[in-house]
Design a protein around this motif. Sequence first.
Motif, PDB file in Angstrom:
ATOM      1  N   THR A  53       0.881  -1.162   0.000  1.00  0.00           N
ATOM      2  CA  THR A  53       0.000   0.000   0.000  1.00  0.00           C
ATOM      3  C   THR A  53       0.918   1.211   0.000  1.00  0.00           C
ATOM      4  N   VAL A  54       0.696   2.119  -0.946  1.00  0.00           N
ATOM      5  CA  VAL A  54       1.586   3.272  -1.099  1.00  0.00           C
ATOM      6  C   VAL A  54       0.782   4.560  -0.942  1.00  0.00           C
ATOM      7  N   LEU A  55       1.178   5.362   0.040  1.00  0.00           N
ATOM      8  CA  LEU A  55       0.559   6.670   0.250  1.00  0.00           C
ATOM      9  C   LEU A  55       1.470   7.734  -0.336  1.00  0.00           C
ATOM     10  N   GLY A  56       0.879   8.676  -1.043  1.00  0.00           N
ATOM     11  CA  GLY A  56       1.634   9.800  -1.585  1.00  0.00           C
ATOM     12  C   GLY A  56       1.081  11.097  -1.022  1.00  0.00           C
ATOM     13  N   ALA A  57       1.976  11.984  -0.622  1.00  0.00           N
ATOM     14  CA  ALA A  57       1.586  13.313  -0.153  1.00  0.00           C
ATOM     15  C   ALA A  57       1.944  14.314  -1.241  1.00  0.00           C
ATOM     16  N   PHE A  58       0.989  15.140  -1.606  1.00  0.00           N
ATOM     17  CA  PHE A  58       1.188  16.133  -2.658  1.00  0.00           C
ATOM     18  C   PHE A  58       1.127  17.531  -2.061  1.00  0.00           C
ATOM     19  N   ALA A  59       2.103  18.344  -2.431  1.00  0.00           N
ATOM     20  CA  ALA A  59       2.157  19.743  -1.981  1.00  0.00           C
ATOM     21  C   ALA A  59       2.691  20.575  -3.137  1.00  0.00           C
ATOM     22  N   ASP A  60       2.201  21.767  -3.253  1.00  0.00           N
ATOM     23  CA  ASP A  60       2.657  22.673  -4.310  1.00  0.00           C
ATOM     24  C   ASP A  60       2.594  22.019  -5.692  1.00  0.00           C
ATOM     25  N   GLY A  61       1.613  21.138  -5.899  1.00  0.00           N
ATOM     26  CA  GLY A  61       1.419  20.508  -7.194  1.00  0.00           C
ATOM     27  C   GLY A  61       2.368  19.378  -7.540  1.00  0.00           C
ATOM     28  N   GLU A  62       3.134  18.898  -6.558  1.00  0.00           N
ATOM     29  CA  GLU A  62       4.054  17.791  -6.852  1.00  0.00           C
ATOM     30  C   GLU A  62       4.047  16.764  -5.736  1.00  0.00           C
ATOM     31  N   LEU A  63       4.551  15.572  -6.050  1.00  0.00           N
ATOM     32  CA  LEU A  63       4.683  14.527  -5.045  1.00  0.00           C
ATOM     33  C   LEU A  63       5.769  14.950  -4.069  1.00  0.00           C
ATOM     34  N   ALA A  64       5.397  15.123  -2.807  1.00  0.00           N
ATOM     35  CA  ALA A  64       6.322  15.614  -1.787  1.00  0.00           C
ATOM     36  C   ALA A  64       6.842  14.504  -0.883  1.00  0.00           C
ATOM     37  N   GLY A  65       6.074  13.429  -0.732  1.00  0.00           N
ATOM     38  CA  GLY A  65       6.485  12.343   0.147  1.00  0.00           C
ATOM     39  C   GLY A  65       5.770  11.056  -0.196  1.00  0.00           C
ATOM     40  N   VAL A  66       6.393   9.947   0.193  1.00  0.00           N
ATOM     41  CA  VAL A  66       5.876   8.611  -0.084  1.00  0.00           C
ATOM     42  C   VAL A  66       6.063   7.750   1.155  1.00  0.00           C
ATOM     43  N   LEU A  67       5.027   6.989   1.488  1.00  0.00           N
ATOM     44  CA  LEU A  67       5.138   5.988   2.547  1.00  0.00           C
ATOM     45  C   LEU A  67       4.513   4.709   1.999  1.00  0.00           C
ATOM     46  N   ALA A  68       5.336   3.670   1.849  1.00  0.00           N
ATOM     47  CA  ALA A  68       4.863   2.370   1.372  1.00  0.00           C
ATOM     48  C   ALA A  68       4.938   1.387   2.528  1.00  0.00           C
ATOM     49  N   PHE A  69       3.878   0.594   2.690  1.00  0.00           N
ATOM     50  CA  PHE A  69       3.856  -0.337   3.809  1.00  0.00           C
ATOM     51  C   PHE A  69       3.109  -1.615   3.449  1.00  0.00           C
ATOM     52  N   ASP A  70       3.428  -2.651   4.206  1.00  0.00           N
ATOM     53  CA  ASP A  70       2.739  -3.930   4.084  1.00  0.00           C
ATOM     54  C   ASP A  70       1.697  -3.953   5.200  1.00  0.00           C
ATOM     55  N   PRO A  71       0.408  -3.830   4.880  1.00  0.00           N
ATOM     56  CA  PRO A  71      -0.605  -3.746   5.928  1.00  0.00           C
ATOM     57  C   PRO A  71      -0.780  -5.048   6.715  1.00  0.00           C
ATOM     58  N   VAL A  72      -0.475  -6.174   6.113  1.00  0.00           N
ATOM     59  CA  VAL A  72      -0.605  -7.460   6.805  1.00  0.00           C
ATOM     60  C   VAL A  72       0.517  -7.636   7.821  1.00  0.00           C
ATOM     61  N   LYS A  73       1.745  -7.375   7.384  1.00  0.00           N
ATOM     62  CA  LYS A  73       2.894  -7.508   8.289  1.00  0.00           C
ATOM     63  C   LYS A  73       3.073  -6.283   9.171  1.00  0.00           C
ATOM     64  N   ARG A  74       2.319  -5.182   8.854  1.00  0.00           N
ATOM     65  CA  ARG A  74       2.392  -3.944   9.617  1.00  0.00           C
ATOM     66  C   ARG A  74       3.838  -3.437   9.623  1.00  0.00           C
ATOM     67  N   PHE A  75       4.402  -3.357   8.402  1.00  0.00           N
ATOM     68  CA  PHE A  75       5.811  -3.031   8.228  1.00  0.00           C
ATOM     69  C   PHE A  75       5.968  -1.922   7.193  1.00  0.00           C
TER      70      PHE A  75
END
Length: 147
Positions: A53-75
Amino acid sequence: MQIKILATKEEYKEATALVLETFGEFVAPFYSEKGIAAFRKYVSVDGFFARFTVLGAFADGELAGVLAFDPVKRFIVSFFVRGKYHRRGIGKALFLRMKESVGEGDIRVNASPYAVGIYERLGFVATYDQSEEDGILYTPMKYSAKK
């Protein structure tokens, strides 16, 4: 700032570019050439982000940050905020969104030397000393939330 789940090949390509750029700037200075090559190979594999599962944070019209995690392993497998967006709460917002997604319980990460302090500010604690695998330095850490 907007946070959304990234799910297309184009979004994964953009996430990979952000991760490699930010890694090169903040994490690579701690690594040997072997570790840098191993990390680049790890995140550049076609389909890497599609496995999580990949979350992207957008600011000022661009991708500012990414957090990818395994929701089953909680990692957490990848967590990077572009340098010019540091200290704006983007990393914390990504982490809180991930926590909301996985619910209560422990969350684990193998933190790079650069990120240990950041994870500590989010409430993580080291569970073991710094280790190395294929030249990649990491400290196993855990966030404990009520169950």
